[in-house]
Each structure stands twice: as C-alpha cells, then as structure tokens.
Design an enzyme around this catalytic site. Sequence first.
Site, PDB file in Angstrom:
ATOM      1  N   TYR A 240      -3.294  -6.667  16.613  1.00 19.69           N
ATOM      2  CA  TYR A 240      -3.479  -5.619  15.621  1.00 19.69           C
ATOM      3  C   TYR A 240      -4.722  -4.970  15.596  1.00 19.69           C
ATOM      4  CZ  TYR A 240      -3.730  -4.382  10.742  1.00 19.69           C
ATOM      5  OH  TYR A 240      -3.870  -3.772   9.391  1.00 19.69           O
TER       6      TYR A 240
ATOM      7  N   ASN B 236       2.375   4.781   6.946  1.00 14.93           N
ATOM      8  CA  ASN B 236       1.875   3.566   6.496  1.00 14.93           C
ATOM      9  C   ASN B 236       2.398   2.357   7.065  1.00 14.93           C
ATOM     10  OD1 ASN B 236       0.723   1.536   4.163  1.00 14.93           O
ATOM     11  ND2 ASN B 236       3.108   1.660   3.970  1.00 14.93           N
TER      12      ASN B 236
ATOM     13  N   ASP C 207      13.334   3.311  10.597  1.00 16.24           N
ATOM     14  CA  ASP C 207      12.722   2.381  11.302  1.00 16.24           C
ATOM     15  C   ASP C 207      11.795   3.222  12.072  1.00 16.24           C
ATOM     16  OD1 ASP C 207      11.819   0.860  13.119  1.00 16.24           O
ATOM     17  OD2 ASP C 207      13.737  -0.173  13.945  1.00 16.24           O
ATOM     18  N   VAL C 208      10.661   3.395  12.214  1.00 19.57           N
ATOM     19  CA  VAL C 208       9.548   3.922  12.682  1.00 19.57           C
ATOM     20  C   VAL C 208       9.588   3.836  14.103  1.00 19.57           C
ATOM     21  CG1 VAL C 208       8.080   4.570  10.534  1.00 19.57           C
ATOM     22  CG2 VAL C 208       7.430   2.686  12.443  1.00 19.57           C
TER      23      VAL C 208
ATOM     24  N   LYS D 208      -4.762  -1.014  15.699  1.00 16.52           N
ATOM     25  CA  LYS D 208      -5.587  -0.076  14.776  1.00 16.52           C
ATOM     26  C   LYS D 208      -6.591   0.867  15.274  1.00 16.52           C
ATOM     27  CE  LYS D 208      -2.824  -0.887  11.233  1.00 16.52           C
ATOM     28  NZ  LYS D 208      -2.342   0.142  10.474  1.00 16.52           N
TER      29      LYS D 208
ATOM     30  N   ILE E 131       0.952  -1.220  -0.152  1.00 18.15           N
ATOM     31  CA  ILE E 131      -0.068   0.084  -0.069  1.00 18.15           C
ATOM     32  C   ILE E 131       0.824   1.369   0.063  1.00 18.15           C
ATOM     33  CG2 ILE E 131      -1.721   1.255   1.506  1.00 18.15           C
ATOM     34  CD1 ILE E 131      -2.984  -1.209   2.313  1.00 18.15           C
TER      35      ILE E 131
HETATM   36  P1  NDP Z   1       3.487  -4.628   3.649  1.00 15.31           P
HETATM   37  O1  NDP Z   1       3.798  -5.675   4.740  1.00 15.31           O
HETATM   38  O2  NDP Z   1       3.224  -4.957   2.100  1.00 15.31           O
HETATM   39  O3  NDP Z   1       4.391  -3.114   3.688  1.00 15.31           O
HETATM   40  C1  NDP Z   1       4.507  -2.782   4.941  1.00 15.31           C
HETATM   41  C2  NDP Z   1       5.806  -2.109   4.601  1.00 15.31           C
HETATM   42  O4  NDP Z   1       6.196  -1.458   5.900  1.00 15.31           O
HETATM   43  C3  NDP Z   1       7.246  -3.239   4.551  1.00 15.31           C
HETATM   44  O5  NDP Z   1       7.909  -2.449   3.318  1.00 15.31           O
HETATM   45  C4  NDP Z   1       7.935  -3.118   5.718  1.00 15.31           C
HETATM   46  O6  NDP Z   1       9.021  -3.463   5.683  1.00 15.31           O
HETATM   47  C5  NDP Z   1       7.661  -1.961   6.294  1.00 15.31           C
HETATM   48  N1  NDP Z   1       7.611  -1.704   7.817  1.00 15.31           N
HETATM   49  C6  NDP Z   1       7.646  -2.610   8.733  1.00 15.31           C
HETATM   50  N2  NDP Z   1       8.228  -2.106   9.837  1.00 15.31           N
HETATM   51  C7  NDP Z   1       8.528  -0.921   9.788  1.00 15.31           C
HETATM   52  C8  NDP Z   1       9.175  -0.312  10.543  1.00 15.31           C
HETATM   53  N3  NDP Z   1       9.346  -0.513  11.908  1.00 15.31           N
HETATM   54  N4  NDP Z   1       9.894   0.951  10.086  1.00 15.31           N
HETATM   55  C9  NDP Z   1       9.770   1.319   9.047  1.00 15.31           C
HETATM   56  N5  NDP Z   1       8.985   0.512   7.744  1.00 15.31           N
HETATM   57  C10 NDP Z   1       8.519  -0.944   8.222  1.00 15.31           C
HETATM   58  O7  NDP Z   1       1.980  -4.241   4.218  1.00 15.31           O
HETATM   59  P2  NDP Z   1       0.813  -3.377   3.540  1.00 15.31           P
HETATM   60  O8  NDP Z   1       1.255  -2.534   2.426  1.00 15.31           O
HETATM   61  O9  NDP Z   1      -0.299  -4.297   3.474  1.00 15.31           O
HETATM   62  O10 NDP Z   1       0.144  -2.413   4.811  1.00 15.31           O
HETATM   63  C11 NDP Z   1       0.415  -1.222   4.985  1.00 15.31           C
HETATM   64  C12 NDP Z   1      -0.300  -0.614   5.940  1.00 15.31           C
HETATM   65  O11 NDP Z   1      -1.526  -0.841   5.808  1.00 15.31           O
HETATM   66  C13 NDP Z   1      -0.117  -1.191   7.276  1.00 15.31           C
HETATM   67  O12 NDP Z   1      -0.080  -0.223   8.106  1.00 15.31           O
HETATM   68  C14 NDP Z   1      -1.172  -2.126   7.515  1.00 15.31           C
HETATM   69  O13 NDP Z   1      -1.579  -2.464   8.673  1.00 15.31           O
HETATM   70  C15 NDP Z   1      -2.249  -1.327   6.614  1.00 15.31           C
HETATM   71  N6  NDP Z   1      -3.435  -2.400   6.244  1.00 15.31           N
HETATM   72  C16 NDP Z   1      -3.089  -3.311   5.558  1.00 15.31           C
HETATM   73  C17 NDP Z   1      -4.278  -4.108   5.135  1.00 15.31           C
HETATM   74  C18 NDP Z   1      -4.109  -5.297   4.083  1.00 15.31           C
HETATM   75  O14 NDP Z   1      -4.915  -5.940   4.093  1.00 15.31           O
HETATM   76  N7  NDP Z   1      -2.823  -5.300   3.584  1.00 15.31           N
HETATM   77  C19 NDP Z   1      -5.551  -3.909   5.428  1.00 15.31           C
HETATM   78  C20 NDP Z   1      -5.703  -2.897   6.479  1.00 15.31           C
HETATM   79  C21 NDP Z   1      -4.533  -1.972   6.707  1.00 15.31           C
HETATM   80  P3  NDP Z   1       9.628  -5.062   5.563  1.00 15.31           P
HETATM   81  O15 NDP Z   1       9.869  -5.316   4.259  1.00 15.31           O
HETATM   82  O16 NDP Z   1      10.590  -5.082   6.398  1.00 15.31           O
HETATM   83  O17 NDP Z   1       8.261  -5.937   5.977  1.00 15.31           O
END
Ligand code: NDP
Length: 257
Positions: free
Chosen positions: A162, A94, A67-68, A166, A22
């Site tokens: 989770y 995100n 790293d957030v 949220k 996303i």
């Molecule tokens: P992904 O796992 O595809 O992407 C998440 C990204 O965030 C990855 O690149 C990940 O890195 C990065 N990340 C994880 N931890 C950290 C950190 N500590 N600091 C910086 N970056 C970090 O997830 P989505 O795209 O699916 O999700 C994005 C957002 O949308 C999230 O907040 C999720 O909860 C929310 N969401 C998603 C849904 C879904 O169905 N997909 C539904 C509802 C909400 P790494 O490569 O290390 O994992």
Amino acid sequence: MYLQKYDLAGRGAVVTGGGRGIGLACAQALAEAGARVVIADIEEAVAAEGKAVLAGAGHAAEAVHLDVTDPEAVRAAAKELNARLGAIDILVNNAGIARSGTAAEEVADEHWLNVLDVNLNGTFWCARAFGAEMLARGRGAVVNIGSMSGYIVNKPQKQSYYNASKAAVHHLTRSLAAEWADRGVRVNAVAPTYIDTPLTRFGMEDPELYRVWIEMTPMRRVGRPDEIASVVLFLASDAASLMTGSIVLADGGYCCW
Ligand code: NDP
C-alpha cells in the site's frame, strides 16, 4: 470574487470508488458546488447507494459501474460519459484498497499485484482516458487520492504494498502535472491521514492499533471523509488555478513527527 472560484456549475465530475467513504464525500462536495457528478464504483449497488445519499441531500447524480483496473472499460466510460453528459472537467481518482496487515516477506504475488492494480494502474488508466478528453478541450482538473503512507511508513500495521502504491501515485501526479501543465489540465493529489471509513475499520476496532495511531497524530484524532472532500473541492476548483503537481497533506500533523 473568491467564493465564485468554487462555483463548479456546468462542469462534469467523475469520482471513482464514489459510492462510499471518502469518494462519496467528494461526490457530495462537488455536487454542492454545482458540478454534474458521476459516481463510478465497482459495485453497482454501492454506487446506487451513493446516488441515493446525494439525492437525499438534494443533488442529482449518475451512478455507473466501473472497475478502474480494466483499461478498456475505463476508456469506454470516458468516451461515453463525455458524450452523454457533456464535458467531464473533473476527475477524482479515489478508488483504492489497502489490505493492510501482511508482512512483506509473506505477501503473495496476487496480493501485491491486486493492490498495485487498483491504486496505481487504476489511477493511471483513468487519468489517461479522462485526461485525453480534457487535453482535447484544453481544460480540466484531476485530483488523485494519495496517502500520508506515500511519505511515511505506517506503524504498527505492515503494508509495504500500500505504501509503495501511494508513493507511486504521488510521483505519477507530479509527472502528469508536468506533462499537461501548459495544456490547461492540472493534476494534484491529497495525502490523507487515517480517515474513518470502511477501509480503516480494522484499526478503529482494534484498541491497541487505534491507540498507536492516535498517539502518533498531533491532533489526537482520525479524520472524517468531509475533511478530505474539502481539499478535493479546492484542488478541483479555480481557487487552485496556480496549483499543479502538489501533494497536499491533510494529516492532522502526522508527518510533523
Ligand atoms: P473505502 O473502502 O471506504 O471506499 C473505496 C471505494 O472504492 C469502495 O466503494 C470500493 O468498492 C471502491 N473500489 C475498490 N476497488 C475498485 C475498483 N477496482 N474500481 C472501482 N472502484 C473500486 O475506502 P476509503 O474511502 O477509505 O478510501 C478512498 C481512497 O482514499 C483510497 O484510495 C484510499 O487508499 C485513500 N485513503 C484512505 C485513507 C483512510 O484512512 N480511509 C487514508 C489515506 C488514503 P467496494 O465496495 O467493492 O470495496
């Protein structure tokens, strides 16, 4: 007049976790609207891949490691990016993790803390640091990625941590919005349904789980990252100038039932 409100030329935008899923779609949407985009991800390689995807679509972007969950690193990034790239007017919080599938009574301390740390603390650290710079300039838009899990309890997978994280992101959104509303900074959130990304692969690849997800969704499908990015673009733009503290569901009707 109306389409001009989506023009983000001259604005800087940071997308956390922007290297894939996303976040990457959000980065692309904001770049297409003219923003100078920074992809901030915990994995430098993932951020670089995201940057390459945007370059392939004709958009320049910065890729940075962030790293957030590290408040000092977040503070430093906010200072450095605002100084080096000019005003960061848009922040998309995100970055998030799910780690779904553990029953509440079996959740380890580390598991609970880890999910809350990324999803809630990370959102706050970034909003605080980038928000302070926006408040100093008197303009900005923060868009948090919440979830329909902040409203409902998902079925059948167990993920109390989770869902709680949220719901907290949603109320943090409203709290920041109220504090900053008369100082030019808007704070809103998007609450997506299941979106086809690496985060939901565990369910997409499990026929029984996937069947339940689809059965419970009036639109009978999961979403795509670009369908969330469109809402983020709207909330980040002047088209949403009267909106703050809103949690916008983009859930294929899931919460209607
Ligand atoms: P992904 O796992 O595809 O992407 C998440 C990204 O965030 C990855 O690149 C990940 O890195 C990065 N990340 C994880 N931890 C950290 C950190 N500590 N600091 C910086 N970056 C970090 O997830 P989505 O795209 O699916 O999700 C994005 C957002 O949308 C999230 O907040 C999720 O909860 C929310 N969401 C998603 C849904 C879904 O169905 N997909 C539904 C509802 C909400 P790494 O490569 O290390 O994992």
